[in-house]
Design a protein around this motif. Structure first.
Motif, PDB file in Angstrom:
ATOM      1  N   PHE A  23       0.828  -1.210   0.000  1.00  0.00           N
ATOM      2  CA  PHE A  23       0.000   0.000   0.000  1.00  0.00           C
ATOM      3  C   PHE A  23       0.862   1.260   0.000  1.00  0.00           C
ATOM      4  O   PHE A  23       0.604   2.205  -0.759  1.00  0.00           O
ATOM      5  CB  PHE A  23      -0.927  -0.005   1.221  1.00  0.00           C
ATOM      6  CG  PHE A  23      -1.881   1.149   1.248  1.00  0.00           C
ATOM      7  CD1 PHE A  23      -3.023   1.146   0.467  1.00  0.00           C
ATOM      8  CD2 PHE A  23      -1.635   2.254   2.060  1.00  0.00           C
ATOM      9  CE1 PHE A  23      -3.904   2.212   0.479  1.00  0.00           C
ATOM     10  CE2 PHE A  23      -2.515   3.330   2.076  1.00  0.00           C
ATOM     11  CZ  PHE A  23      -3.655   3.309   1.292  1.00  0.00           C
TER      12      PHE A  23
ATOM     13  N   MET B 269      -4.866  -6.620   4.233  1.00  0.00           N
ATOM     14  CA  MET B 269      -4.695  -6.125   5.601  1.00  0.00           C
ATOM     15  C   MET B 269      -5.899  -6.453   6.471  1.00  0.00           C
ATOM     16  O   MET B 269      -5.750  -6.878   7.623  1.00  0.00           O
ATOM     17  CB  MET B 269      -4.476  -4.598   5.576  1.00  0.00           C
ATOM     18  CG  MET B 269      -3.069  -4.171   5.252  1.00  0.00           C
ATOM     19  SD  MET B 269      -2.870  -2.377   5.423  1.00  0.00           S
ATOM     20  CE  MET B 269      -3.069  -1.855   3.732  1.00  0.00           C
TER      21      MET B 269
ATOM     22  N   SER C  60      -4.195  -4.765  -1.524  1.00  0.00           N
ATOM     23  CA  SER C  60      -3.419  -4.730  -0.272  1.00  0.00           C
ATOM     24  C   SER C  60      -4.306  -4.368   0.917  1.00  0.00           C
ATOM     25  O   SER C  60      -4.128  -4.891   2.025  1.00  0.00           O
ATOM     26  CB  SER C  60      -2.250  -3.749  -0.387  1.00  0.00           C
ATOM     27  OG  SER C  60      -2.703  -2.407  -0.468  1.00  0.00           O
ATOM     28  N   LEU C  61      -5.270  -3.484   0.707  1.00  0.00           N
ATOM     29  CA  LEU C  61      -6.194  -3.127   1.789  1.00  0.00           C
ATOM     30  C   LEU C  61      -7.041  -4.333   2.200  1.00  0.00           C
ATOM     31  O   LEU C  61      -7.273  -4.556   3.394  1.00  0.00           O
ATOM     32  CB  LEU C  61      -7.103  -1.977   1.338  1.00  0.00           C
ATOM     33  CG  LEU C  61      -6.462  -0.584   1.283  1.00  0.00           C
ATOM     34  CD1 LEU C  61      -7.427   0.410   0.666  1.00  0.00           C
ATOM     35  CD2 LEU C  61      -6.044  -0.126   2.673  1.00  0.00           C
TER      36      LEU C  61
END
Length: 197
Positions: free
Chosen positions: A82, A191, A187-188
């Motif tokens: 990110f 996470m 990527s979010l």
């Protein structure tokens, strides 16, 4: 000895192409999104810098010099993706003009983020290491295999970029935005899927 080296070289090479390691591929895409095929020397140095970074922590972890929370590393790996994507957004004009300051910043970032990714590789390698064989040789071969795999992934990315920019007349800024935005979005999600949440 050569057969051991080749075996672990193959393991490293194939590991980077394993679907379970797609987060590492995603980082490479984000890291190299601002470059084109004509920048291959910069990309080679960049990927090697990433390898140097993850080789350090991979070795330290393999020999139990450092210990870490696996859940935290699983969270930090998409964080590196990110941050790299966000950096790309702020460097769009610089990427187009190929300023050397951007390369040096990306180079340092690749080494630093490589330290995080090395810890991500370590559990896989520890499961493969033989008890009575040369661990240093296995470690070296595994890292060389990962490096070769990474270079192939990035080369494919640069070829796709060349096709998009030259054959389909896409704008370089748009290519960087699309690639970085997609990587940032994934990527979010990664996470949010970690045990931290």
């Amino acid at each position: 000895m050569s057969s051991v080296f080749y075996t672990y070289l193959q393991l490293g090479f194939h590991h980077i192409f394993n679907l379970k390691a797609y987060d590492h591929m995603l980082f490479l895409f984000a890291l190299c999104a601002i470059y084109t095929l004509s920048d291959w020397r910069k990309v080679l140095a960049l990927v090697t810098s990433f390898t140097i970074g993850h080789s350090i922590t991979l070795a330290l972890s393999t020999f139990n010099i450092i210990k870490f929370d696996t859940g935290l590393i699983e969270f930090l790996i998409p964080v590196t993706i990110f941050i790299t994507c966000v950096t790309n957004f702020f460097k769009l004009k610089g990427a187009a003009s190929k300023q050397h300051t951007i390369f040096s910043m990306h180079n340092l970032m690749a080494i630093f983020f490589g330290l995080v990714h090395g810890m991500g590789f370590s559990n896989y390698l520890k499961a493969l290491l033989g008890r009575n064989s040369d661990t240093w040789l296995q470690l070296l071969a595994f890292n060389v295999g990962i490096e070769l795999g990474q270079l192939l992934i990035v080369f494919i990315l640069l070829i796709v970029a060349a096709l998009m920019l030259n054959l389909f007349n896409a704008k370089r800024r748009d290519w960087i935005m699309v690639l970085s935005s997609a990587a940032a979005g994934i990527s979010l999600i990664l996470m949010m899927e970690t045990s931290i949440f």
